[in-house]
Design an enzyme around this catalytic site. Sequence first.
Site, PDB file in Angstrom:
ATOM      1  N   VAL A  58      -4.212   2.252  -3.839  1.00  0.00           N
ATOM      2  CA  VAL A  58      -5.184   1.843  -4.848  1.00  0.00           C
ATOM      3  C   VAL A  58      -6.540   1.580  -4.195  1.00  0.00           C
ATOM      4  CG1 VAL A  58      -5.748   0.114  -6.615  1.00  0.00           C
ATOM      5  CG2 VAL A  58      -3.397   0.934  -6.386  1.00  0.00           C
ATOM      6  N   CYS A  59      -6.525   0.957  -3.018  1.00  0.00           N
ATOM      7  CA  CYS A  59      -7.783   0.664  -2.306  1.00  0.00           C
ATOM      8  C   CYS A  59      -8.485   1.958  -1.900  1.00  0.00           C
ATOM      9  CB  CYS A  59      -7.513  -0.185  -1.072  1.00  0.00           C
ATOM     10  SG  CYS A  59      -6.702  -1.762  -1.441  1.00  0.00           S
ATOM     11  N   ASP A  60      -7.710   2.916  -1.440  1.00  0.00           N
ATOM     12  CA  ASP A  60      -8.220   4.232  -1.076  1.00  0.00           C
ATOM     13  C   ASP A  60      -8.876   4.876  -2.302  1.00  0.00           C
ATOM     14  OD1 ASP A  60      -7.373   6.843   0.973  1.00  0.00           O
ATOM     15  OD2 ASP A  60      -7.739   7.286  -1.124  1.00  0.00           O
TER      16      ASP A  60
END
Length: 165
Positions: A58-60
């Site tokens: 999700v951060c990516d």
Amino acid sequence: MGVTFKEKPVTLAGKQVQVGDQAPDFTVLANDLSEVTLADSKGSVRLISVVPSIDTGVCDAQTRRFNEEASQLDNVKILTVSVDLPFAQKRWCAAAGVENVQTLSDHRDLSFGKAYGVAIEELRLLARAVFVVDSSDKVTYVEYVDEVTNHPNYEAAIEAAKAAK
């Protein structure tokens, strides 16, 4: 406001900011280990994307999304803050081809995390959040994502950054 990580409640250190607040200052590290503060980008609108770790899915995706949107945002600096080491952030940006977002590390003393109320005490990670700070350092948009593994509201953050002066 309760925040969860994988559906378990977590404790956030620091004071959460609100729309209308003067943006708190912070000191984080750039990929070359130089110190970066809020004042370094004064005069620009800042969209601050906060992620637990740039090496997770999700951060990516969040960082890539804001990187893509950056070209359509005039006078907006996009800062991605995590507790990843500066070396890991630099490696990730190179591998992902991310050039329009500045990645900043809060690993040293959680200065950003405590100033913005996103430091997860139990995990020493930052909770997912998005802030927009205008050119006069006023907070114009705040989203603390209630479940850290969920995506933020990209459209609302981008519209807030476009509207900020």
